[in-house]
Design a protein around this motif. Sequence first.
Motif, mmCIF file in Angstrom:
data_model
loop_
_atom_site.group_PDB
_atom_site.id
_atom_site.type_symbol
_atom_site.label_atom_id
_atom_site.label_comp_id
_atom_site.label_asym_id
_atom_site.label_seq_id
_atom_site.Cartn_x
_atom_site.Cartn_y
_atom_site.Cartn_z
ATOM 1 N N ARG A 63 -15.096 28.091 53.864
ATOM 2 C CA ARG A 63 -15.007 27.410 55.211
ATOM 3 C C ARG A 63 -15.318 28.407 55.980
ATOM 4 N NH1 ARG A 63 -12.402 22.962 57.575
ATOM 5 N NH2 ARG A 63 -11.791 23.320 59.631
ATOM 6 N N TYR A 64 -16.377 27.873 56.823
ATOM 7 C CA TYR A 64 -16.998 28.565 58.122
ATOM 8 C C TYR A 64 -16.801 27.503 59.158
ATOM 9 C CZ TYR A 64 -19.881 31.537 60.773
ATOM 10 O OH TYR A 64 -20.698 32.282 61.722
ATOM 11 N N LEU B 182 -12.097 18.744 50.325
ATOM 12 C CA LEU B 182 -12.710 18.327 51.343
ATOM 13 C C LEU B 182 -12.206 16.627 51.167
ATOM 14 C CD1 LEU B 182 -16.417 19.244 50.375
ATOM 15 C CD2 LEU B 182 -14.970 20.399 51.671
ATOM 16 N N GLN B 183 -10.909 16.647 50.695
ATOM 17 C CA GLN B 183 -10.211 15.202 50.943
ATOM 18 C C GLN B 183 -10.822 13.938 50.487
ATOM 19 O OE1 GLN B 183 -6.935 15.893 52.233
ATOM 20 N NE2 GLN B 183 -7.565 17.926 52.114
ATOM 21 N N LYS C 86 -20.060 22.851 57.081
ATOM 22 C CA LYS C 86 -19.649 21.353 57.631
ATOM 23 C C LYS C 86 -18.642 20.642 56.786
ATOM 24 C CE LYS C 86 -24.277 20.862 59.819
ATOM 25 N NZ LYS C 86 -25.595 19.938 59.614
ATOM 26 N N GLY C 87 -18.471 20.945 55.702
ATOM 27 C CA GLY C 87 -17.535 20.360 54.783
ATOM 28 C C GLY C 87 -17.937 19.121 54.030
ATOM 29 N N THR D 67 -16.398 33.698 52.159
ATOM 30 C CA THR D 67 -16.626 32.573 52.836
ATOM 31 C C THR D 67 -17.775 31.601 52.096
ATOM 32 O OG1 THR D 67 -16.049 33.820 55.005
ATOM 33 C CG2 THR D 67 -17.352 31.825 55.196
ATOM 34 N N TRP D 68 -18.674 31.939 51.858
ATOM 35 C CA TRP D 68 -19.701 31.084 51.419
ATOM 36 C C TRP D 68 -19.808 30.829 49.799
ATOM 37 C CZ3 TRP D 68 -22.076 29.151 55.345
ATOM 38 C CH2 TRP D 68 -21.768 29.579 56.540
ATOM 39 N N CYS D 69 -18.627 31.028 49.156
ATOM 40 C CA CYS D 69 -18.485 30.524 47.838
ATOM 41 C C CYS D 69 -18.032 29.190 47.891
ATOM 42 C CB CYS D 69 -17.261 31.327 47.012
ATOM 43 S SG CYS D 69 -16.751 30.450 45.436
ATOM 44 N N PRO D 70 -18.676 28.289 47.327
ATOM 45 C CA PRO D 70 -18.405 26.771 47.659
ATOM 46 C C PRO D 70 -17.074 26.460 47.250
ATOM 47 C CG PRO D 70 -20.639 26.941 46.637
ATOM 48 C CD PRO D 70 -20.061 28.198 46.697
ATOM 49 N N VAL D 71 -16.273 27.117 46.316
ATOM 50 C CA VAL D 71 -15.140 26.841 46.104
ATOM 51 C C VAL D 71 -14.126 27.978 46.172
ATOM 52 C CG1 VAL D 71 -15.615 25.136 44.191
ATOM 53 C CG2 VAL D 71 -15.655 27.581 43.572
#
Lengths: 273, 406
Positions: free
Chosen positions: B87-88, A241-242, A186-187, B374-378
């Motif tokens: 990002r997903y 995420l801006q 969801k960002g 994908t699921w790495c937050p960074v």
Amino acid sequence: MFNPDERQRPRLAVVKFASCDGCQLSILNLEEDLLALGRTLDIAYFPEASSDMRPGPYDIALVEGSITTAEDAHRILALRQQTKVLITIGACATAGGIQALRNWADVESFKRAVYPSPEYIQSLSTSTPISEHVHVDFELWGCPIDKGQLLRVITDLVVGVQPRLPADSVCLECKRRGNVCVLVAKGLPCLGPVTRTGCGAICPGMGRDCYGCFGPSEGARKGPGLPPNTTSLAGHFHSDLQLIPIEVMRRFRGINGAVSPFRAESDIWEKKP
Amino acid sequence: MIFPPCTRRGEFVLWRDYLLENERRFVADDIHKILPVAHLQRLLDALSAKGYRIVGPTVHDGSVVWETIRVVADLPIGWRDHQEPARYRLEQTRSSEIFGVVHGPQSLKPFAFAPRESLLQIERTKDGFATHQMAAQPEKVAVIGARACDLAGLAIQDRIFLKDAYRDPYYAVRREGLFVIAVNCTRALSTCFCASMETGPRAKAGFDLALTEVDDRLLIDVGSEAGRQVLEGISLFPASEELIGEGATSIDACARSQVRRLDRARLPQALYDVHEHPRWDDVAGRCLACTNCTMVCPTCFCHTIEETPDLSHQQTARARLWDSCFTQEHGYIHGKNIRPTIKDRYRMWLTHKLASWIDQFGMSGCVGCGRCITWCPVGIDLTEELSVLLASSNRSSVAGRPVEGR
């Protein structure tokens, strides 16, 4: 910690400083475990629960709230002298709490804005955690604390082993529970990757971002390890995420904003243009 | 040989008539049958009739997660996933594709290696203590929608948990009840690199049934006797050479369209040679040590044991939980933490996953699913890290030189 053969049950005090009482309510919310707690410990002082308030000394003191007045700064010294094992409960006692936002502001202006007669208000200019005033034996994080963690620590103390709670990130628990990552899907600027586990990943489980109410993950002040990598996460909030710098600052300056590395990270982003 | 009369969407009436005429005609032949998408429910019903709880991908919180399903409509029909580092996103399309979503964060791992497994209940007795083993309850679970990378991951988990003397009884019970319906991938994500790991995109082994979605038809491969039995009683059609070719072409195109690859040629040794590479400091500057990569990895098997005593000291419960080599505690041995820094942990993870895993188990620990990317937050990308590490592996003498973070 205590002799299990001793006939006398360990004496418990639950003492409040500047706080909302939510952590004390977590004790009262133990439901049937509250009865077991009453059988195991002699609840000698717990004004929120009983008007039977007996003086110390105490074997265990659960301390809620932060130090915001000169009177409280003296009161915590007196309590420490009467207590064998002093445990802070919750973000206020452990990290200074949300009221520690005053540490970055002018408390006098707050007084004038809120009270018709501000001269009656006697308050320190800062809100500080208990550990800045006296030695703390164990810290329970959270806003409020997790009652399971509280029971676990008391059980360990009564049995006589060193209490030990996990200091991993919230992410570990999120994935065990099968939650979908709100940051990736969801960002949302979720603090889970740098926040201590213990809540059961409640917020991401409800589709919202963690706001760090359990404080920094492993490597917090008293932890054995290094601080979590808030630098990388904050950079990601900003560049990917801006979030503008003030928004990044506010993410880290929340309930546990007064404790580093959250404090240090928020200070860095406050200065960015 | 009679071929089905319909090749395009919208001709289900003809299909149905055809089926009624030819009921049971093509049941349990050798390989490559067709199940019209419109009849997928018959497969689900057959599984239910055999006592399986059916689990499939369902849209949940912006991704897909495994959930119990009853009808075809529970599946993410018309949805597609777009994945890139950190990002997903799901997209709802006008297509009636059933298996348009490639995968969510979960592989097949949680079905056999449970995130939380009760192991023992220990009770104090008059003359000591009594131990009760909490055997996992046998359950028949049919998972529909697993991908080739998931099967490869499951095969690695089987190797770890079931091999020889080290057979884990809790894993074994769950694994025994698992029935897997794989779906061959006809669309690659930007994060996929199974082709370079030779694990996909076609499911080669380890499935009971495998499906290839070609327009409104599902090509079915039978992978086991249990799979064959489930198909008994379901009207299937033989697949034309043309249709089989169409399916194979789509799968090949999926492999060719993969933009990421992992250079395995010089592994494991090449990674051992760059143990002091400055890139480890660079990635440590980005890594959060949050454990997400290991949690979503189909092959990571680390776990911890948790004791939960009750306040009366009369009993304690022992459970096994997913753990990760990225936690502070994981590196503790008596009196010392052998991996105190994030650099130590990332290096250990990547080196184990891609190199020492080969020495340990005779196979790579990576299946190319791309979930850790994908699921790495960074958005740390192990294929990128490896290529940087190996590109200059002959310059490993520059150890310790700081590298600009991103």
